[in-house]
Scaffold this motif. Structure first.
Motif, PDB file in Angstrom:
ATOM      1  N   UNK A 176       1.514  -5.878  -5.874  1.00 58.93           N
ATOM      2  CA  UNK A 176       0.228  -6.419  -5.433  1.00 58.93           C
ATOM      3  C   UNK A 176      -0.780  -6.418  -6.591  1.00 58.93           C
ATOM      4  N   UNK A 177      -0.686  -5.405  -7.427  1.00 62.32           N
ATOM      5  CA  UNK A 177      -1.559  -5.343  -8.611  1.00 62.32           C
ATOM      6  C   UNK A 177      -1.300  -6.550  -9.517  1.00 62.32           C
ATOM      7  N   UNK A 178      -0.039  -6.891  -9.694  1.00 59.38           N
ATOM      8  CA  UNK A 178       0.324  -8.070 -10.504  1.00 59.38           C
ATOM      9  C   UNK A 178      -0.283  -9.342  -9.914  1.00 59.38           C
ATOM     10  N   UNK A 179      -0.476  -9.350  -8.601  1.00 63.09           N
ATOM     11  CA  UNK A 179      -1.047 -10.521  -7.929  1.00 63.09           C
ATOM     12  C   UNK A 179      -2.574 -10.465  -7.892  1.00 63.09           C
ATOM     13  N   UNK A 180      -3.140  -9.450  -8.552  1.00 61.18           N
ATOM     14  CA  UNK A 180      -4.598  -9.317  -8.591  1.00 61.18           C
ATOM     15  C   UNK A 180      -5.179  -8.659  -7.365  1.00 61.18           C
ATOM     16  N   UNK A 181      -4.330  -8.011  -6.586  1.00 61.75           N
ATOM     17  CA  UNK A 181      -4.812  -7.318  -5.391  1.00 61.75           C
ATOM     18  C   UNK A 181      -4.880  -5.814  -5.640  1.00 61.75           C
ATOM     19  N   UNK A 182      -5.489  -5.111  -4.681  1.00 60.22           N
ATOM     20  CA  UNK A 182      -5.633  -3.667  -4.829  1.00 60.22           C
ATOM     21  C   UNK A 182      -4.341  -2.975  -4.387  1.00 60.22           C
ATOM     22  N   UNK A 183      -4.411  -1.680  -4.156  1.00 53.53           N
ATOM     23  CA  UNK A 183      -3.254  -0.901  -3.706  1.00 53.53           C
ATOM     24  C   UNK A 183      -3.284  -0.818  -2.172  1.00 53.53           C
ATOM     25  N   UNK A 184      -2.730  -1.797  -1.462  1.00 51.26           N
ATOM     26  CA  UNK A 184      -2.872  -1.797  -0.002  1.00 51.26           C
ATOM     27  C   UNK A 184      -1.897  -0.890   0.744  1.00 51.26           C
ATOM     28  N   UNK A 185      -0.858  -0.429   0.077  1.00 50.94           N
ATOM     29  CA  UNK A 185       0.144   0.389   0.775  1.00 50.94           C
ATOM     30  C   UNK A 185      -0.175   1.866   0.543  1.00 50.94           C
ATOM     31  N   UNK A 186      -0.419   2.569   1.630  1.00 56.48           N
ATOM     32  CA  UNK A 186      -0.827   3.978   1.523  1.00 56.48           C
ATOM     33  C   UNK A 186       0.339   4.857   1.094  1.00 56.48           C
ATOM     34  N   UNK A 187       0.013   5.903   0.365  1.00 56.75           N
ATOM     35  CA  UNK A 187       1.000   6.915  -0.003  1.00 56.75           C
ATOM     36  C   UNK A 187       0.993   7.995   1.065  1.00 56.75           C
ATOM     37  N   UNK A 188       2.095   8.710   1.185  1.00 59.11           N
ATOM     38  CA  UNK A 188       2.139   9.835   2.123  1.00 59.11           C
ATOM     39  C   UNK A 188       1.843  11.114   1.364  1.00 59.11           C
ATOM     40  N   UNK A 189       1.439  12.124   2.119  1.00 51.42           N
ATOM     41  CA  UNK A 189       1.528  13.481   1.619  1.00 51.42           C
ATOM     42  C   UNK A 189       0.752  13.744   0.331  1.00 51.42           C
ATOM     43  N   UNK A 190      -0.243  12.886   0.061  1.00 48.02           N
ATOM     44  CA  UNK A 190      -1.036  13.102  -1.146  1.00 48.02           C
ATOM     45  C   UNK A 190      -2.112  14.133  -0.882  1.00 48.02           C
ATOM     46  N   UNK A 191      -2.240  15.157  -1.720  1.00 49.17           N
ATOM     47  CA  UNK A 191      -3.356  16.070  -1.571  1.00 49.17           C
ATOM     48  C   UNK A 191      -4.651  15.300  -1.818  1.00 49.17           C
ATOM     49  N   UNK A 192      -5.630  15.466  -0.935  1.00 53.21           N
ATOM     50  CA  UNK A 192      -6.898  14.732  -1.044  1.00 53.21           C
ATOM     51  C   UNK A 192      -6.652  13.222  -1.140  1.00 53.21           C
ATOM     52  N   UNK A 193      -5.733  12.751  -0.311  1.00 51.36           N
ATOM     53  CA  UNK A 193      -5.348  11.341  -0.332  1.00 51.36           C
ATOM     54  C   UNK A 193      -6.578  10.440  -0.204  1.00 51.36           C
ATOM     55  N   UNK A 194      -6.886   9.654  -1.222  1.00 54.30           N
ATOM     56  CA  UNK A 194      -8.078   8.821  -1.180  1.00 54.30           C
ATOM     57  C   UNK A 194      -7.852   7.503  -0.464  1.00 54.30           C
ATOM     58  N   UNK A 195      -6.632   7.272   0.031  1.00 54.83           N
ATOM     59  CA  UNK A 195      -6.336   5.938   0.566  1.00 54.83           C
ATOM     60  C   UNK A 195      -6.503   5.875   2.071  1.00 54.83           C
TER      61      UNK A 195
END
Lengths: 88, 143
Positions: A69-88
């Protein structure tokens, strides 16, 4: 993270995959490029809900999708799991 | 090479050609991936061994996928993939050593920065390694 939460995360990943327009093979290749170790069979089975992968492996696939998606000029739309202080 | 006398003439020939270390890692297809080093004990430390293992793991993935999966991938794409993986794994290793974290946490930190800065993970890894080298150089200069 329990099974229901993992299934929910997987369905979000599947939505991102469908939105990406990538083939299973291309996504498999991209997850290798971001450090992933899943085989193409494992990746396809996981996206189809037939196989469990660890949250870490899930995040590697999410990263591969997000870089597409970044290559297409978009943001990071797919959330990550299990991230400490997950900002998404 | 000279520390292991099991290989006799092979070891002597290797040393005469400037090869003083080797590391052999088994692959899943009745094969092995061999690394050769010019220095004595080149693979004795943990980090070179870990990096060699990561390379072997990548080669294993490619071999087990079979030629059908690889036929549309030219050598350039495989080289790019190996380079990106190497950057990410080296950055992970550096962060694990520096911050005392595990591989998953180090990866998550790289992923967070990748999302926040809208840059690829390999770019972030390259920057992390570059800053680490600069910081080491600073310490060397001030020492």
């Amino acid at each position: 993270m329990n099974d229901d939460e993992l299934a929910h995360e997987r369905s979000i990943l599947e939505s991102g995959f469908l939105k990406s327009g990538l083939s299973y093979h291309e996504l498999w290749w991209r997850q290798l490029c971001v450090g992933g170790d899943a085989s193409s069979l494992e990746l396809e089975a996981y996206l189809l809900g037939l196989l469990k992968l660890s949250p870490y492996q899930h995040d590697l696939i999410a990263q591969a999708l997000n870089e597409h998606f970044l290559d297409l000029g978009q943001d990071h739309p797919v959330a990550y799991t299990d991230l400490p202080n997950n900002p998404f | 090479m000279t520390g292991d006398d099991r290989w006799g003439e092979l070891s002597r020939q290797a040393v005469s050609h400037g090869v003083h270390s080797s590391l052999s890692l088994p692959l899943p297809t009745a094969a092995a991936l061999n690394f050769y080093g010019a220095g004595v004990g080149a693979y004795a430390a943990a980090r070179p061994r870990a990096l060699a293992s990561l390379v072997a793991r990548t080669v294993s993935i490619l071999l087990t996928e079979g030629p059908g999966r690889l036929e549309d991938l030219g050598p350039n794409r495989i080289q790019e993939m190996m380079a990106a993986r190497s950057l990410i794994h080296r950055a992970q290793g550096m962060m694990m050593e520096r911050d005392g974290t595990d591989a998953t946490t180090a990866y998550h930190r790289l992923a967070i920065r990748s999302a926040e800065e809208s840059r690829s993970l390999a770019d972030i890894a390259r920057q992390v390694l570059s800053k680490s080298t600069a910081s080491t150089d600073d310490r060397d200069v001030s020492a």
